[in-house]
Each structure stands twice: as structure tokens, then as C-alpha cells.
Design a protein around this motif. Structure first.
Motif, PDB file in Angstrom:
ATOM      1  N   TYR A 227      22.024  63.339  41.078  1.00 26.48           N
ATOM      2  CA  TYR A 227      21.145  64.060  40.146  1.00 26.48           C
ATOM      3  C   TYR A 227      19.857  63.279  39.832  1.00 26.48           C
ATOM      4  O   TYR A 227      19.155  63.593  38.881  1.00 26.48           O
ATOM      5  CB  TYR A 227      21.911  64.408  38.860  1.00 26.48           C
ATOM      6  CG  TYR A 227      22.893  65.533  39.084  1.00 26.48           C
ATOM      7  CD1 TYR A 227      22.507  66.859  38.906  1.00 26.48           C
ATOM      8  CD2 TYR A 227      24.189  65.265  39.531  1.00 26.48           C
ATOM      9  CE1 TYR A 227      23.397  67.896  39.153  1.00 26.48           C
ATOM     10  CE2 TYR A 227      25.086  66.301  39.774  1.00 26.48           C
ATOM     11  CZ  TYR A 227      24.687  67.623  39.580  1.00 26.48           C
ATOM     12  OH  TYR A 227      25.555  68.643  39.825  1.00 26.48           O
ATOM     13  N   HIS A 230      18.360  58.087  36.409  1.00 24.77           N
ATOM     14  CA  HIS A 230      18.619  58.158  34.973  1.00 24.77           C
ATOM     15  C   HIS A 230      18.836  56.762  34.398  1.00 24.77           C
ATOM     16  O   HIS A 230      19.002  55.801  35.134  1.00 24.77           O
ATOM     17  CB  HIS A 230      19.828  59.059  34.699  1.00 24.77           C
ATOM     18  CG  HIS A 230      19.510  60.511  34.859  1.00 24.77           C
ATOM     19  ND1 HIS A 230      19.484  61.123  36.093  1.00 24.77           N
ATOM     20  CD2 HIS A 230      19.169  61.468  33.950  1.00 24.77           C
ATOM     21  CE1 HIS A 230      19.149  62.398  35.946  1.00 24.77           C
ATOM     22  NE2 HIS A 230      18.949  62.639  34.653  1.00 24.77           N
ATOM     23  N   ASP A 281      20.962  59.982  26.801  1.00 20.68           N
ATOM     24  CA  ASP A 281      21.163  61.403  27.034  1.00 20.68           C
ATOM     25  C   ASP A 281      20.228  62.335  26.265  1.00 20.68           C
ATOM     26  O   ASP A 281      20.594  63.453  25.937  1.00 20.68           O
ATOM     27  CB  ASP A 281      22.621  61.747  26.710  1.00 20.68           C
ATOM     28  CG  ASP A 281      22.999  61.345  25.293  1.00 20.68           C
ATOM     29  OD1 ASP A 281      22.210  60.599  24.667  1.00 20.68           O
ATOM     30  OD2 ASP A 281      24.067  61.756  24.810  1.00 20.68           O
ATOM     31  N   PHE A 283      17.271  63.684  27.395  1.00 23.10           N
ATOM     32  CA  PHE A 283      16.725  64.754  28.238  1.00 23.10           C
ATOM     33  C   PHE A 283      17.717  65.279  29.283  1.00 23.10           C
ATOM     34  O   PHE A 283      17.545  66.352  29.820  1.00 23.10           O
ATOM     35  CB  PHE A 283      15.428  64.302  28.902  1.00 23.10           C
ATOM     36  CG  PHE A 283      14.358  63.948  27.899  1.00 23.10           C
ATOM     37  CD1 PHE A 283      13.774  64.940  27.123  1.00 23.10           C
ATOM     38  CD2 PHE A 283      13.959  62.622  27.704  1.00 23.10           C
ATOM     39  CE1 PHE A 283      12.803  64.622  26.176  1.00 23.10           C
ATOM     40  CE2 PHE A 283      12.995  62.303  26.766  1.00 23.10           C
ATOM     41  CZ  PHE A 283      12.418  63.294  25.995  1.00 23.10           C
ATOM     42  N   SER A 284      18.724  64.492  29.619  1.00 22.23           N
ATOM     43  CA  SER A 284      19.773  64.946  30.536  1.00 22.23           C
ATOM     44  C   SER A 284      21.105  64.628  29.872  1.00 22.23           C
ATOM     45  O   SER A 284      21.230  63.611  29.180  1.00 22.23           O
ATOM     46  CB  SER A 284      19.714  64.186  31.863  1.00 22.23           C
ATOM     47  OG  SER A 284      18.538  64.510  32.565  1.00 22.23           O
ATOM     48  N   GLN A 285      22.074  65.506  30.105  1.00 16.56           N
ATOM     49  CA  GLN A 285      23.393  65.249  29.536  1.00 16.56           C
ATOM     50  C   GLN A 285      24.471  65.383  30.617  1.00 16.56           C
ATOM     51  O   GLN A 285      24.292  66.129  31.584  1.00 16.56           O
ATOM     52  CB  GLN A 285      23.713  66.225  28.387  1.00 16.56           C
ATOM     53  CG  GLN A 285      22.766  66.121  27.182  1.00 16.56           C
ATOM     54  CD  GLN A 285      21.450  66.872  27.404  1.00 16.56           C
ATOM     55  OE1 GLN A 285      21.428  67.905  28.059  1.00 16.56           O
ATOM     56  NE2 GLN A 285      20.347  66.339  26.866  1.00 16.56           N
ATOM     57  N   SER A 294      20.188  69.555  31.775  1.00 16.23           N
ATOM     58  CA  SER A 294      18.945  68.897  31.377  1.00 16.23           C
ATOM     59  C   SER A 294      17.996  69.914  30.780  1.00 16.23           C
ATOM     60  O   SER A 294      17.936  71.066  31.228  1.00 16.23           O
ATOM     61  CB  SER A 294      18.274  68.214  32.567  1.00 16.23           C
ATOM     62  OG  SER A 294      17.048  67.660  32.147  1.00 16.23           O
ATOM     63  N   SER A 295      17.264  69.497  29.741  1.00 16.97           N
ATOM     64  CA  SER A 295      16.267  70.377  29.145  1.00 16.97           C
ATOM     65  C   SER A 295      15.017  70.460  30.015  1.00 16.97           C
ATOM     66  O   SER A 295      14.167  71.311  29.815  1.00 16.97           O
ATOM     67  CB  SER A 295      15.908  69.867  27.745  1.00 16.97           C
ATOM     68  OG  SER A 295      15.496  68.517  27.825  1.00 16.97           O
ATOM     69  N   ASN A 299      12.764  68.769  38.709  1.00 16.18           N
ATOM     70  CA  ASN A 299      13.259  67.417  39.027  1.00 16.18           C
ATOM     71  C   ASN A 299      12.172  66.349  38.907  1.00 16.18           C
ATOM     72  O   ASN A 299      12.401  65.251  38.414  1.00 16.18           O
ATOM     73  CB  ASN A 299      13.805  67.370  40.454  1.00 16.18           C
ATOM     74  CG  ASN A 299      15.147  68.076  40.544  1.00 16.18           C
ATOM     75  OD1 ASN A 299      15.780  68.344  39.515  1.00 16.18           O
ATOM     76  ND2 ASN A 299      15.572  68.377  41.761  1.00 16.18           N
ATOM     77  N   ARG A 302      11.356  65.712  35.299  1.00 17.29           N
ATOM     78  CA  ARG A 302      12.432  64.969  34.656  1.00 17.29           C
ATOM     79  C   ARG A 302      12.336  63.481  35.019  1.00 17.29           C
ATOM     80  O   ARG A 302      12.422  62.607  34.184  1.00 17.29           O
ATOM     81  CB  ARG A 302      13.793  65.526  35.050  1.00 17.29           C
ATOM     82  CG  ARG A 302      14.902  64.975  34.172  1.00 17.29           C
ATOM     83  CD  ARG A 302      16.287  65.338  34.656  1.00 17.29           C
ATOM     84  NE  ARG A 302      16.377  66.721  35.068  1.00 17.29           N
ATOM     85  CZ  ARG A 302      16.742  67.118  36.294  1.00 17.29           C
ATOM     86  NH1 ARG A 302      17.062  66.208  37.207  1.00 17.29           N
ATOM     87  NH2 ARG A 302      16.776  68.389  36.599  1.00 17.29           N
TER      88      ARG A 302
END
Lengths: 685, 685
Positions: A227, A230, A281, A283-285, A294-295, A299, A302
Motif C-alpha cells: 500500500y 507509510h 494513522d 491519513f491512512s488506517q 485512507s482519506s 496514491n 497520499r
């Protein structure tokens, strides 16, 4: 051997072989020549909005002068330099009054502190940035409430953190880093790994010896799917014992060109397991079951948000390098007045020579331009930075991003060149470590590369400017207020005479024309190259030299000129004499930018116009040169902060220089390797 | 603590945490792309006339690889670096076969040796130059038969000598040095004194710890009358005990930016008495009764002859800095092939990017131009140097002098810039000391200043060129064969199309035009300024920037282009394929010189002409870039001489890099200052 060294030290103290009885006063003589203006006003306005923080820090530094005197540390080895830097942080940081709540309200305060540290030492500033900006702001911006405890520990120096982004195999191309964080649903842990020999965090500041915590970037793997990059906040050393935790290999990156006081290190991960909550976490969970959300859908965006923590570090690069250029000019200009060489009737100050003024004054003008850039990005800081947390996709964030890549590159390159010219302008004595340039040079060099390699990050600004040109071509409104002047059918303003160039609006229009000229050139070349190359990537890369690459530079220079002009106007209301001094500096900046051009635009000028430009540069170099010592007195940092024997405001360069030389280790003693000399005499006798 | 360090070292050996199992072969892939040409031919021709001496020295260096590996010395302190340099000289010097008779017959051999040393280390080269060139040649050229014994002792390393010219108060202005040598008829001695605090010999190489002998320059005082600067060969340390002699105070100048292996020192004289024969009396004589006589009537010319020993040192600067630029490019070009970053399908070598090629290839071309300059001054050396002894006022000596000031300045500045661009082109890893740039940068910096500050000595060449213009204006024949092309009514050659620029004769005519254009400009400005300033000194100084100062540069660049063109022709007869490769490099040099112009001359070109110039630069950068790895293979020094982990010819940059990092002091250990960390945790907990 230590005994021997001590004896030598004592004997040199007793000897004191240099007797400067009559105090030379060349510096005071030069001071008497300049125009009157309000030094205090210029100093305060120049250091705004940092002035209060700076004076606080300078007063603290005065408490322990030896700890901030670079000459004292000249012969320190790497470990001692690291220790020194750590001591400095322990001394200063707790007294600067930072905390999390304050930071949310007034984010620039943290930057002020780091910049205050940089006035004396970028090592100290950067080592602090690593912890309280890169690490702590990553927690603040990418983490959520559950990371609040870590944030508070950082502000009280309980934890010392670092930011692990770069790997040995990947620097600029962060998206392709190789370290992975794989979610293990069974244990609710992330397993961090270095799958290849180049999957090693490298050059990470404060990791080599100090940090117990790190925010690291890794490819997030959930159920076999990647993903993207991060961030994870992980412990790396045991808090009590300071031992490196199992599953991580940590080492020091070794000897480097400068910034030895920063313990840059590397990290290799071998199935290193960290708890679920280490994942940052905002912006992405990741759900406990390993589902990704993810809000930020896109990609690329992000990814941009994840690494946007770099922006803050770059602001410190801009201001920190301005300080280094300032210190270099303080030294070279004062020494230029003190040092006398040649002359028809008695020797004259080297600062009196046309060539010497031409070598230094344009850099003094560029210092003021860099200062305008620092102030500009600082003014926007408190409104833009919170947006990155609440609305990372806002156009104002994107705009701030390109402005900072431009100024980071221009300010760091400019400082590096300034320092080198100042070193050479001080001749052989400039080569002595006690002059100060050694440290300035070595440290400054890396700032052109870290926090984003200038040559690479500047290309982001190219895209931004090009997009604005497209918008203009489509007759739509350009979003950024700083690009409103874009005109794709530019006409060159005519220069009527040399005097004409001394009108700020004429200079600004010439620099605007320059931007538009190169912009049109770049657009045309891009179109031409689209026909030559099959893909956009090749087209873009093959339109760099002299076309795209020049854009951020010329746009940045125009922006600085405009900001500097605003600064003059601001001074005008308080003190016209001071404003006039800065106006000459501003004019010199603009006209020298044109004079120094090696691009195609010179073909758009007549020979006479170029002559007028050259003549005006010389005239302004002389005008500014006459006032240079006084200007430096107004805008130099205090002597104990500059810490140079040549650049001290009392003008006693030779006395200070010889004193520190006499007190250096083994000045007067025989070589420690005297046996080798005796041995070779036996062989060759 | 030493125990701890050793343990850490052992543990890191055991660990070996970096496993590069599959050898990366990006460098070999790049090698396969280039054109075929004769590497061996190009190598031999490039290193002529030094090739045999170079290979001898490189073989000797192989005997003790650790002694010449800069990574090994990365953490050495100043004393250890001095010891290391001394060991190197003791190792190499006696095996190079120099002696006085040979030197008179073949003076270039000595320079070959020093340049051979510089291929690995300018510190080693310079420390040797100080003794066997500056000191010994001063004896040879300024002394007479009675100094023969000293000369022979120098060649056998019985004495180690130095040359004391610069004082703390006077660098470029040697004529105003303050130390005096007063003849005492009663004892037939000279009494040497430091009459002021700035009358201190300073920065003198090899004086801080090593030399027992010195040639020093001092104002010769006879019966109260000053006869100007003269040279004296004096003992400074006791040969047996190595103690400093009474009447002299000697110390070490302390920490500096680089060249720490050279023991630069200072000397203060307090009624130091030396015998009559210490006076070097070839060109000036003092009778036992204190009467002065000289075969050179003109004071200025006599002074010039006295300090002409600097010429030889400058030749080593030219060639030595060429070597440093060569090493920098070796590292950056190989690393550019190895390092991959970004790309549409898999990452591509950074050397594939247009921008990266543009950053490095013009410097590769400048390396070949510098090499042409080195060969040029070396070719003349054996005929010109003996003249300095037998006919110091010969026009051929004066001509040689200006050629050398030009090339010294251009070669050193160019190398310095090359190294910096190469460092930045290697990104963060270029900042590691083990990459090699640290040493290259620090050492190279001072070469722009020592043996004559570039900014000052280049002004001597301005005078020479101006004089030739005056001769041309008077319709008389110009003496120097290198200035025959001077034309005071130059017409700009028209560029017909981009392809046109690839004809060597077109490029040469453009660079000739450039010289003449700036020459006419300078003459006109001088005349204009004569009306504005009352004295010649002010007129001269105020015509420097963009007028006089540019002349030596543009004339030097033309000369290098012509020499490089001759080199291509020479290769043509042996191997056309090799000649073709060098021809592209030569064309790139010439066209980049024009492209990079920031002077007034750009107004003489049409926009189209400038476009063609730019396009041709890019085209040639690509052509040379494709072959760059192979070109470097041909003309790089051997791996053990370059001594860089990134620049090794086997392409295993990451493996070599991580290995040396793991083996550096305290890579894996806790900080030596761990108590400080525990202490601060107690405070902040």
C-alpha cells in the motif's frame, strides 16, 4: 604524551611570542567612512520574526562561551564533537520553552529556536531539527491522539527521536524505498524487514549514537499487497540501558565531510516486531483485521502527504544557510577592511579594491535577498503548516511546497558560494580553521543535498510553474498570487540609460520579463521535444538544461527582489536613511542577477544595455562597499556567536589569530613522531 | 577506552551485517554501451611526459596500500597525518632517482615525481615540493658554487628544507615583507630580525615540525640602506637534536581547512645571526665590506628574479590539480553509472539523465583541457627553466611566467569547481569521507591561494596581454608566438548552423574572436578610465571587473582549445577512433566555454546562434556521456591511487562503502559519552 601536550600548552602561555602593542584600528577607520543609518532598526527588522528568540539563545550561549567557540573544538575527534553537540542541546533546548500546545498555536516558534541554534552552528540546529521537527512533527502530523504521549515525551527530552526516510539505495526516490512493514494479524504487530542489502536506513541523523525512538518510513504490506510508503513510530534503543533492541542493527555512518557532531547512522531490520499502535494513522488506517483505508484516495497525493514533514526541515535549511552566509560575510568584510596590501602611498585595505568589492558586495546583496526569502516563508508558516494537518490537499499547501523547494535550493547554493568566495577573499588566513570558514564550508555543503537534493527537488517547482503557464494559456485565472505576472507574449522593457536601472520598478519589470522569456522558451522546447521523444518522461528529462531547470531559479530571484523591495518600503516609514542603504543593496541584487546571466536572455539586450548594467553593478558595489563595514555591524551576529578570530568586531584579527594558534595543541613542541626524523637521519647520513 | 574501541572493531568484523551476494554490474553494463577505442594509447598519451614516473610511483604505492589509502587515515589527528606524510616521503623519494646533475640536465624529472605524488595526494606532493623544488631550486638558482654542498644534502634527504617567503602581514605583496637581514661587517654575519609583530614568516610548509634548513626572504640592509628582498639559506633546527636554534621562535600554524599533513609553521627572528655564506649570491652580491652589487640593475626585475622560484611550484599546482579533478570525475562518473534512481521501467543510472550529463561532461572536457595545459607547460619546462638561471631577463622567461600564472589560476579554479560538482553529483554518499571528495575538496581549496593567490597573480597576465595589444597597435611584431592572432578590429565569425560548430577551426576562430573582442573592450575602458582617474594605479584597479580581469581567462581557454586540438591531430595519426573520442571532448570544451559565458560577448550572438550553441552542448554531452565510463577507464589513475569506495573500477560501490563504514572506529559501539545520555535521562525523567 598527554603530559607532553600539557607542558607545551603551558610553555606557550608563558612565551606569548606575539606582541601587538599598538592596537591597529583599520576597522574603525573604515567604520568612520560609511553613511549614518539606524543600526538597531536594521538589526531588529532583519531578524524579525526571530529577534527575541535569537537574543535569548545568544545570551544563553554567552554563559558557556567555550561550548560555542569553534576554535576550542578545532581538534576534537568525531566522538567529542558528538558529545559537544549533545551538551549544547541539553544546555539550550530546555530553556526555550517549547511544548505541544504552544506548537499547535504558534508553529514558527520551534523553527525560531532551531534557526537561533544555526546562527552559531548548523550541526546544533540540525541535530535539534531531527528530534523536535522531523521526528516530533511527523508524530504530530501523521499520528493521532494515541501518539500524544510520545509527543509530550519528545518536548521534555525524555525521548530523543529521529526520522528514518533515506536508505542506502534510495535517496531522492523515496517512493521506491525497500524496507517493508508487514502486518501480522495473529499478533497485531507490524514486522519490519530489510529484504535486500540496499534496504538499509542510511545517513539518519541522531540514530548512530543517541536516539531511543524513531519514526521510520516503510512500504506497508497488508495480506501480500503493497500500500505504499507509510510511517511508524518505533523504539530502537532501550530507554534504561541505551542498548540497541533485538531485531535492529544500528551503526554509525562514519567519517564525513562535515557535521561530525551529528551522529548519522544506519539501521537494518531483521524481523523486527512492533505493536499495532506504532502505525501513524492520521491519513491512512489499518484495521485490526488488516484492511486498509485512507482519506486521501490518490496514491501520489497520499505519498506526498506522508513525506511532507520535509517542508519544515527545509525552512530551517533556508534560514540556517542564510546565517552561514551572514557569518562568512561578517568575517570577510571585516577582514577586508583590516587587511592591507599594496597601494600607491602606503598599503590600502583590500576592501578598497574594485575587484574585491565586486567579489563580496553582490554576495552581501544576495544575503539580504536570502533574508527576504527566509522572512517570506516564515510569514506564511503559521498559516500553512496547520493546513498540512487539516487539509493536506489544499492548493495553499501545494503553493507553499513549491516556494520552499525554490528557496531551499537558492538559499543553500547561494550560501555555499558565498562562503567559498569569502574564504578565498581572506586569502591564506581564510584557510585557517580559526578564521571560521572551515566549519562553515563543510557543514554548508551537505545542506545542498539533505532534506532533498537541490537538483532534484527544484524540478517540483518546474512543474508548478509550467502548470501556471498552461492555466494562463487557457485564459483561466492563476491560483498563486506569486505568479500573476506570467505573460506568454512578453515584451522586453527598454533600458533608457544607466540611471534608469536604479528604479526598483524598472528592475522588477526586467526580472519579470526574464521569467516570462524563459518560460516561453521552455514551453516551446517542451513542445518541440514532444515530437522528438515518445514518452512524457523522456520529453521532460530532455528539456531540463537551460529550459526547465532555469525556471525555479529565475522565478525565485524575482520573488526575492520583490520581497526585498517591500522591505525597503517598510523601512522607509521608520527611517529613510536606513531604507536608502537597503535600497542600494536591493538594486545591486537585481542588477547583478542580470549582469551575471549566462543564459540566452543576454541576446535580448543591446551591447549598450549590458554596459549600463555592468557599470551600475560597479557603481553600486562601490556605494555598498563604502558602507559595508557598518552594514555588517548592524546585521552581524554577536562576536561570540560568529566565533571567528578574523571577523571579530574589535578588528584585532592578528592578535586573536596568533593567540589561538599559540594555544592550539602542540604549537611549540617537537613532533610527536620525532623518532621518525631521527631514524631517517640515520638512514640518509 | 582503547580496549572498548578494539572490541567494537572485532565485533564488527564478526558481524559483517551487509550481505551483497549478487554482484551488481551496472558499471559493466555502462561499459558495454560505449564506442571502441584504444584505451592504452589514450592513457599513455594523456600522461606523457610523466607516464614512466607515474607507473614507477604507482607500483611503489602498491607495496604499502594502507599508507596511501585515505580511508585508513580518515580519523587521524593532525600529528598522525603529518607523520603519515613524512613516512610516505621517506618511502617514495629515495626511489625516484633524483640528483643535482640530473636536475640540471632534465629539470622536468623532479616535477614528474612531485606530480606523481599528487596523483594520490596533493599533501604528499606539496610537502615534497617545499623541500626539493622550492628550497632546493632556490639554492640552485639563487645560490652559487659555495652552496653546492647544501644542494647535495637536499637530494639525499640529509637536510629537509623549506622556503620562507610569506609573512603574516604580507602574502601577495612580497616586496613589502618586513623581516630584515642586516649585515654586520665586524663579524661578517647577517642579523635576521622581526622588527614588527607582523614580521613573522607564516604558513611556511614543513617548518612547523620537520625542516632543519630554510631559504628565507628578507629585506637586505647594508649600512642602513634597504636593498630590497633577497634570499638566505639558514639552519633553523639542530641537525642532531632537532631542537630549534636560539634566536628563532618556531611554531605550528595550527588547524586548517585541509592539507593537515603539511606542517605549516611560523618563524619569528630575534637577532638571529647567520654566517656571510648564507646569502644566496648569484644575482646580487655583498662584499665583505658591505658593498652591494647586482648584475640586474632594475630593482623590479631583480625582485622578480628573486621570487621566480614560485614558477616551478605553480607548474605542480597546474598538474596536481588536474589530478584532483581527474580523481573527482573518476568517482562521480563511475558512481553515476552504478547509482540508479527513478525511471519509467525500473530505475535508470543517474548518468543517463540529461541534467546529470550536463553537470559532469563539461567538466570532463575541462579535464582534458587542463591536461593539455599541463602538457604544454611541461613541454616548455626543460628549455625555459635553465634560462631563468642563465638569462633571467629573457623574453622567453617573461612569456613562460604569464602562461603559468594563467594556467595556474584556470587549472586550480577549474579543479575546485569540478570536485564540488562531482561531490554534489554523488548526492549524500558523496559526502562520506570514504567517497574521496572530502580530501579532494579541502586540499584543493588552498591551491587557489598558495603559490600566488589566483585573483592577484592573474593580473600579471593582464599586463602581458595588454602590452602585446600595444605592440599590435603600433604595428610592430608581437614577440610571443601565442599572441600572434591578436587583432584590434575583430569581426565576429558567423555561425551558419548548429553543425558548423563541430568544425574545430570554426570553434577556434570563435574563441579567438572572443579574446579580441574583450581585448578591444578592455583597451577602450582603460582609455576611458584614464580620463576619470588621476593616476595609473587607480585607472588599472578600476578597469578590472569584466574588462582586464577577463583577459587571462579567455586567452587561457583559447590556448587550451588549440592545444587540445593539436592533441587530437596527434592521436589521429595513431588511431582515428581514439582521436574521434577526444575530438568530441575537445568540441564540447570549446562550445561549452561559449555557452557558459556571462560576459558582454553574448550580445554579439543572435538568439539562433546561442540556441545552436546550447543544442550542440547537449548533443556533445550525450555523445561523450555514452562513452564516459570507458573514457574514465582509459584515463583514470589505478584504484589504489584514487582510493575511493565509490569510484573503484569493479563497480562494487555499496559493498566497499559499507565495509569501510563497519570497520571505522566505534561503528557499532555505544557513544563514548554514554554517561551524558544517562545523566540527562535522570534530569528529564
Amino acid at each position: 604524551m598527554a603530559e607532553l601536550k600539557r607542558l607545551n600548552l603551558i610553555s606557550s602561555h608563558i612565551l606569548g611570542n606575539f606582541k601587538f602593542e599598538t592596537k591597529s584600528n583599520s576597522l574603525d577607520q573604515y567604520r568612520a567612512r560609511g553613511k549614518n543609518f539606524n543600526h538597531d532598526l536594521l538589526r531588529r527588522k532583519t531578524f524579525e520574526p526571530f529577534y527575541d528568540m535569537y537574543t535569548l539563545i545568544w545570551d544563553l550561549m554567552k554563559e558557556k562561551p567555550d561550548l560555542y567557540d569553534h576554535s576550542v573544538a578545532a581538534d576534537f575527534d568525531r566522538e567529542k564533537l558528538k558529545e559537544r553537540c549533545h551538551r549544547q542541546i541539553m544546555h539550550l533546548f530546555p530553556k526555550c520553552g517549547l511544548n505541544h500546545e504552544l506548537n499547535l498555536k504558534n508553529p514558527i516558534k520551534k523553527i525560531s529556536m532551531c534557526l537561533g541554534f544555526c546562527t552559531n552552528d548548523i550541526v546544533l540546529g540540525t541535530r535539534t531539527v531531527v528530534h523536535i521537527v522531523l521526528y516530533t512533527e511527523a508524530l504530530t502530523n501523521l499520528g493521532t491522539d494515541k501518539h500524544l504521549n510520545l509527543i509530550n515525551r519528545a518536548y521534555t527530552l525524555k525521548d530523543y527521536g529521529c526520522l528514518g526516510m533515506t536508505e542506502i539505495g534510495h535517496g531522492s526516490n523515496v517512493a521506491s524505498i525497500e524496507i517493508t512493514a508487514t502486518y501480522d494479524m495473529a499478533t497485531r504487530e507490524f514486522v519490519i524487514n530489510s529484504p535486500t542489502p540496499t534496504a538499509v536506513k542510511w545517513w539518519i541523523g541522531a540514530v548512530g549514537k543517541t536516539s531511543n525512538m524513531a519514526v521510520i518510513f516503510a512500504q506497508l504490506i497488508l495480506k501480500g499487497i503493497n500500500y505504499g510508503v507509510h510511517a511508524f513510530a518505533i523504539p530502537i534503543r532501550d530507554y534504561e540501558t541505551h542498548k540497541i533492541l533485538d531485531g535492529i542493527i544500528i551503526g554509525d555512518c562514519g567519517h564525513k565531510l562535515g557535521v561530525q557532531g551529528i551522529d548519522n547512522g544506519f539501521m537494518i531490520f531483521r524481523n523486527y516486531r512492533v505493536p499495532y499502535d506504532c502505525f501513524l494513522d492520521r491519513f491512512s488506517q489499518v484495521t485490526p483485521e488488516g484492511q486498509f483505508a485512507s482519506s486521501i484516495r490518490n496514491n501520489k497525493k497520499r505519498f506526498g502527504t506522508m513525506i511532507s514533514c520535509l517542508i519544515r526541515g527545509r525552512v530551517v535549511c533556508i534560514g540556517g544557510m542564510e546565517s552561514y552566509a551572514r557569518n562568512a560575510l561578517t568575517i570577510a568584510i571585516r577582514y577586508g577592511a583590516i587587511r592591507k596590501q599594496f597601494g600607491p602611498d602606503g598599503e590600502r585595505s583590500i576592501l578598497d579594491y574594485q575587484l574585491h568589492r565586486y567579489r563580496l558586495m553582490p554576495y552581501l546583496a544576495r544575503l539580504f535577498a536570502s533574508n527576504a526569502a527566509t522572512k517570506f516563508v516564515s510569514r506564511l508558516y503559521n498559516s500553512r503548516i496547520p493546513l498540512m494537518r487539516t487539509d493536506p490537499e489544499s492548493p495553499l499547501v501545494t503553493e507553499y511546497h513549491w516556494l520552499i523547494t525554490v528557496f531551499k535550493s537558492l538559499s543553500t547554493w547561494n550560501a555555499f558560494k558565498t562562503i567559498q568566495e569569502c574564504r578565498e577573499a581572506c586569502g591564506g588566513h581564510g584557510y585557517s580553521t580559526y578564521a571560521g570558514f572551515n566549519k562553515l564550508k563543510q557543514d554548508a555543503d551537505v545542506v545542498c543535498t539533505f532534506e532533498g537534493d537541490n537538483n532534484v527537488i527544484i524540478q517540483q517547482a518546474e512543474r508548478y510553474i509550467l502548470q501556471a503557464a498552461q492555466v494562463r494559456a487557457a485564459n483561466k485565472p492563476i491560483a498563486s498570487q506569486y505568479l500573476q505576472f506570467i505573460n506568454l507574449q512578453p515584451a522586453k522593457p527598454k533600458i533608457e540609460c544607466a540611471e534608469h536601472l536604479k528604479h526598483p520598478e524598472v528592475l522588477i519589470s526586467l526580472l519579470e520579463y526574464r521569467c516570462n522569456y524563459y518560460l516561453v522558451n521552455a514551453v516551446n522546447k517542451l513542445q518541440e521535444n514532444m515530437g522528438r521523444f515518445s514518452d512524457m518522461d523522456s520529453t521532460w528529462n530532455n528539456t531540463q538544461v537551460r529550459y526547465l531547470f532555469v525556471l525555479p531559479q529565475v522565478f525565485g530571484e524575482l520573488l526575492m527582489l520583490k520581497e526585498l523591495n517591500n522591505f525597503v518600503k517598510e523601512l522607509q516609514t521608520s527611517c529613510p536613511a536606513t531604507a536608502q542603504i537597503v535600497q542600494s543593496i536591493m538594486l545591486l541584487y537585481g542588477v547583478h542577477v542580470l549582469e551575471n546571466e549566462s543564459g540566452m536572455i543576454k541576446t535580448q539586450f543591446t551591447e549598450n544595455e549590458v554596459r549600463w548594467i555592468n557599470d551600475t553593478v560597479i557603481e553600486l558595489c562601490n556605494e555598498v562597499g563604502e558602507n559595508a563595514v557598518n552594514i555588517m555591524d548592524a546585521v552581524a551576529f554577536p562576536d561570540h556567536v560568529v566565533a571567528s578570530v578574523l571577523g571579530h568586531s574589535d578588528g584585532q584579527a592578528y592578535e586573536r589569530y596568533t593567540k589561538v594558534v599559540e594555544n592550539a595543541p602542540n604549537c611549540y613542541g617537537p613532533p610527536e613522531w620525532i623518532n621518525l626524523i631521527h631514524e631517517h637521519r640515520k638512514i640518509f647520513n
